[in-house]
Design an enzyme around this catalytic site. Structure first.
Site, PDB file in Angstrom:
ATOM      1  N   ASP A  10       1.140  -1.118  -0.182  1.00 12.19           N
ATOM      2  CA  ASP A  10       0.233   0.045  -0.073  1.00 12.19           C
ATOM      3  C   ASP A  10       0.988   1.316   0.224  1.00 12.19           C
ATOM      4  O   ASP A  10       2.067   0.920   0.232  1.00 12.19           O
ATOM      5  CB  ASP A  10      -1.222   0.102   1.211  1.00 12.19           C
ATOM      6  CG  ASP A  10      -1.668   0.943   1.136  1.00 12.19           C
ATOM      7  OD1 ASP A  10      -2.520   2.002   0.500  1.00 12.19           O
ATOM      8  OD2 ASP A  10      -1.615   1.755   2.355  1.00 12.19           O
ATOM      9  N   LEU A  11       0.331   2.091  -0.330  1.00 13.36           N
ATOM     10  CA  LEU A  11       1.640   3.418  -0.295  1.00 13.36           C
ATOM     11  C   LEU A  11       1.291   4.427   0.878  1.00 13.36           C
ATOM     12  O   LEU A  11       2.269   4.831   1.867  1.00 13.36           O
ATOM     13  CB  LEU A  11       1.035   4.348  -2.037  1.00 13.36           C
ATOM     14  CG  LEU A  11       1.809   5.481  -2.298  1.00 13.36           C
ATOM     15  CD1 LEU A  11       3.228   5.178  -1.841  1.00 13.36           C
ATOM     16  CD2 LEU A  11       0.962   6.465  -3.087  1.00 13.36           C
ATOM     17  N   ASP A  12       0.732   4.851   1.075  1.00 15.46           N
ATOM     18  CA  ASP A  12      -0.185   6.205   2.168  1.00 15.46           C
ATOM     19  C   ASP A  12      -0.452   5.548   3.148  1.00 15.46           C
ATOM     20  O   ASP A  12      -0.909   4.175   3.638  1.00 15.46           O
ATOM     21  CB  ASP A  12      -1.515   6.295   2.342  1.00 15.46           C
ATOM     22  CG  ASP A  12      -1.761   7.804   0.496  1.00 15.46           C
ATOM     23  OD1 ASP A  12      -0.539   8.531   0.741  1.00 15.46           O
ATOM     24  OD2 ASP A  12      -2.356   6.935  -0.122  1.00 15.46           O
ATOM     25  N   THR A  18       1.457  10.597   3.316  1.00 17.43           N
ATOM     26  CA  THR A  18       0.894  11.524   3.085  1.00 17.43           C
ATOM     27  C   THR A  18      -0.642  11.266   4.077  1.00 17.43           C
ATOM     28  O   THR A  18      -1.034  12.573   3.534  1.00 17.43           O
ATOM     29  CB  THR A  18       0.013  10.670   2.280  1.00 17.43           C
ATOM     30  OG1 THR A  18      -0.649   9.713   1.889  1.00 17.43           O
ATOM     31  CG2 THR A  18       1.282  11.505   0.641  1.00 17.43           C
ATOM     32  N   LYS A  46      -8.392   6.053   6.242  1.00 20.01           N
ATOM     33  CA  LYS A  46      -6.897   5.300   6.414  1.00 20.01           C
ATOM     34  C   LYS A  46      -7.862   4.342   5.235  1.00 20.01           C
ATOM     35  O   LYS A  46      -8.589   3.914   5.713  1.00 20.01           O
ATOM     36  CB  LYS A  46      -6.726   5.106   6.724  1.00 20.01           C
ATOM     37  CG  LYS A  46      -5.647   6.669   8.049  1.00 20.01           C
ATOM     38  CD  LYS A  46      -4.389   6.202   9.126  1.00 20.01           C
ATOM     39  CE  LYS A  46      -4.023   7.551   9.379  1.00 20.01           C
ATOM     40  NZ  LYS A  46      -3.079   6.722   9.993  1.00 20.01           N
ATOM     41  N   SER A 115      -2.657   0.446  -4.239  1.00 11.65           N
ATOM     42  CA  SER A 115      -3.042   1.309  -3.876  1.00 11.65           C
ATOM     43  C   SER A 115      -4.383   2.314  -4.342  1.00 11.65           C
ATOM     44  O   SER A 115      -4.727   2.033  -5.303  1.00 11.65           O
ATOM     45  CB  SER A 115      -1.860   2.706  -3.640  1.00 11.65           C
ATOM     46  OG  SER A 115      -2.886   3.944  -3.228  1.00 11.65           O
ATOM     47  N   ALA A 116      -5.812   2.602  -2.827  1.00 16.67           N
ATOM     48  CA  ALA A 116      -6.912   3.518  -3.659  1.00 16.67           C
ATOM     49  C   ALA A 116      -6.001   4.963  -4.014  1.00 16.67           C
ATOM     50  O   ALA A 116      -7.107   5.713  -5.052  1.00 16.67           O
ATOM     51  CB  ALA A 116      -7.278   3.319  -2.220  1.00 16.67           C
ATOM     52  N   LYS A 146     -10.947  -1.449  -1.093  1.00 19.85           N
ATOM     53  CA  LYS A 146     -11.060  -2.204  -0.052  1.00 19.85           C
ATOM     54  C   LYS A 146     -12.172  -2.509   0.719  1.00 19.85           C
ATOM     55  O   LYS A 146     -11.930  -1.501   1.476  1.00 19.85           O
ATOM     56  CB  LYS A 146      -9.755  -2.105   0.421  1.00 19.85           C
ATOM     57  CG  LYS A 146      -8.058  -1.755  -0.356  1.00 19.85           C
ATOM     58  CD  LYS A 146      -7.372  -1.156   0.727  1.00 19.85           C
ATOM     59  CE  LYS A 146      -5.683  -1.101  -0.632  1.00 19.85           C
ATOM     60  NZ  LYS A 146      -4.964  -0.351  -0.503  1.00 19.85           N
ATOM     61  N   GLU A 170      -0.136  -3.184   4.834  1.00 19.27           N
ATOM     62  CA  GLU A 170      -1.178  -2.717   4.906  1.00 19.27           C
ATOM     63  C   GLU A 170      -1.205  -2.079   5.895  1.00 19.27           C
ATOM     64  O   GLU A 170      -0.671  -2.319   6.788  1.00 19.27           O
ATOM     65  CB  GLU A 170      -2.303  -2.961   4.389  1.00 19.27           C
ATOM     66  CG  GLU A 170      -2.645  -2.792   3.360  1.00 19.27           C
ATOM     67  CD  GLU A 170      -3.720  -1.712   3.307  1.00 19.27           C
ATOM     68  OE1 GLU A 170      -3.213  -0.755   4.231  1.00 19.27           O
ATOM     69  OE2 GLU A 170      -4.297  -1.431   1.481  1.00 19.27           O
ATOM     70  N   ASP A 171      -1.491  -0.642   5.921  1.00 17.63           N
ATOM     71  CA  ASP A 171      -1.525   0.410   7.318  1.00 17.63           C
ATOM     72  C   ASP A 171      -3.442   0.509   7.645  1.00 17.63           C
ATOM     73  O   ASP A 171      -3.157   0.629   9.264  1.00 17.63           O
ATOM     74  CB  ASP A 171      -1.135   1.730   7.452  1.00 17.63           C
ATOM     75  CG  ASP A 171      -2.004   2.918   6.440  1.00 17.63           C
ATOM     76  OD1 ASP A 171      -2.085   2.016   5.480  1.00 17.63           O
ATOM     77  OD2 ASP A 171      -2.437   3.419   6.746  1.00 17.63           O
TER      78      ASP A 171
HETATM   79  C1  G6P Z   1      -5.189   6.049   0.622  1.00 22.27           C
HETATM   80  C2  G6P Z   1      -5.224   7.180   1.618  1.00 22.27           C
HETATM   81  C3  G6P Z   1      -7.644   7.808   1.494  1.00 22.27           C
HETATM   82  C4  G6P Z   1      -7.259   8.763   0.409  1.00 22.27           C
HETATM   83  C5  G6P Z   1      -7.422   7.113  -1.044  1.00 22.27           C
HETATM   84  C6  G6P Z   1      -8.088   7.354  -1.727  1.00 22.27           C
HETATM   85  O1  G6P Z   1      -6.408   4.678   0.790  1.00 22.27           O
HETATM   86  O2  G6P Z   1      -5.439   6.331   2.742  1.00 22.27           O
HETATM   87  O3  G6P Z   1      -7.067   8.436   2.645  1.00 22.27           O
HETATM   88  O4  G6P Z   1      -8.861   8.768  -0.169  1.00 22.27           O
HETATM   89  O5  G6P Z   1      -6.000   6.715  -0.479  1.00 22.27           O
HETATM   90  O6  G6P Z   1      -7.002   8.518  -2.694  1.00 22.27           O
HETATM   91  P1  G6P Z   1      -6.978  10.224  -3.463  1.00 22.27           P
HETATM   92  O7  G6P Z   1      -5.864  10.394  -4.258  1.00 22.27           O
HETATM   93  O8  G6P Z   1      -7.031   9.153  -4.760  1.00 22.27           O
HETATM   94  O9  G6P Z   1      -7.618  11.080  -3.393  1.00 22.27           O
HETATM   95 MG    MG Z   2      -2.282   3.274   3.443  1.00 21.46          MG
END
Ligand code: G6P
Ligand code: MG
Length: 216
Positions: A10-12, A18, A46, A115-116, A146, A170-171
């Site tokens: 996962d990224l964030d 972020t 998150k 990542s989402a 997810k 994943e966090d």
């Molecule tokens: C990640 C973050 C979420 C965020 C989502 C969509 O999963 O943890 O907090 O809302 O990405 O991100 P975006 O950059 O597409 O708004």
């Molecule tokens: Mg995350």
């Protein structure tokens, strides 16, 4: 369990922090609408998609908006967020993240991002680690959020490995559930109270090693 052939990150909150920028931008929007929300509430955002995050925030503020207004608000938040992340530097990579991904690559494992976020590509570029990923599956490539496993299954597919050969990092609890739903092993990044469903929980990738990975 079969041998591990790939890692999906996962990224964030796993590679970069972020969450603080997402929080700042959503808070600006909430404040403009006349209310505020706490850091604890922010935890619930998150791993949650942009559209769903806005729905939750509007609920917390007791505010009703039409679909068209919601689209406009989400775009506004995203423009602020993009403005913030456009200043990101490699210094914002979380401790040990780059080193651990490099260690995995050197060990011959395949690496994907799962990542989402629709801004994943830009963030990877800004912090200079695009080259570390064999595949990037982000919010632009999936339609189910997810805990649906779509993002990780697409990652496994892109890497030409079976789900049982993947480990997800994943966090967010929804992310750990997505890994389980996809038949993958998982490592939670954060606290064991929240991420107890994962096969292993560590506080950050600086605590990971190939030994721990192979013992999963
Ligand atoms: C990640 C973050 C979420 C965020 C989502 C969509 O999963 O943890 O907090 O809302 O990405 O991100 P975006 O950059 O597409 O708004
Ligand atoms: Mg995350």
């Amino acid at each position: 369990m079969s041998i591990i052939k790939a890692c999906i990150f996962d990224l964030d909150g796993v590679i970069v922090d972020t969450a603080v920028y997402h929080y700042k931008a959503w808070r600006l929007l909430a404040n403009e609408l006349g209310f505020d929300f706490s850091e604890q509430d922010n935890e619930k955002l998150k791993g949650v998609s942009r559209v769903r995050s806005l729905e939750l925030i509007l609920q917390w503020g007791g505010v009703t908006k039409t679909k068209a207004e919601q689209d406009e608000l989400a775009s506004k938040k995203n423009a602020w967020y993009v403005g913030m992340i456009s200043h990101m530097t490699p210094a914002e990579i979380l401790p040990g993240a780059k080193e651990f991904v490099e260690t995995c690559r050197q060990a011959g494992l395949k690496i994907a991002l799962g990542s989402a976020s629709k801004n994943s590509g830009m963030i990877l570029e800004k912090v200079g680690i695009t080259y570390l990923f064999d595949a990037v599956i982000d919010g632009n490539k999936v339609s189910k959020a997810k805990p649906d496993p779509e993002v990780f299954l697409k990652g496994a597919q892109a890497l030409h490995v079976a789900p049982a050969e993947c480990v997800v990092f994943e966090d967010a609890i929804a992310g750990i559930e997505a890994a389980i739903n996809g038949g993958m092993r998982s490592v939670g990044i954060g606290s064991p109270e929240v991420l107890g469903k994962a096969n292993l929980v560590v506080s950050g990738l600086n605590e990971m090693s190939l030994e721990k990975l192979n013992a999963l």
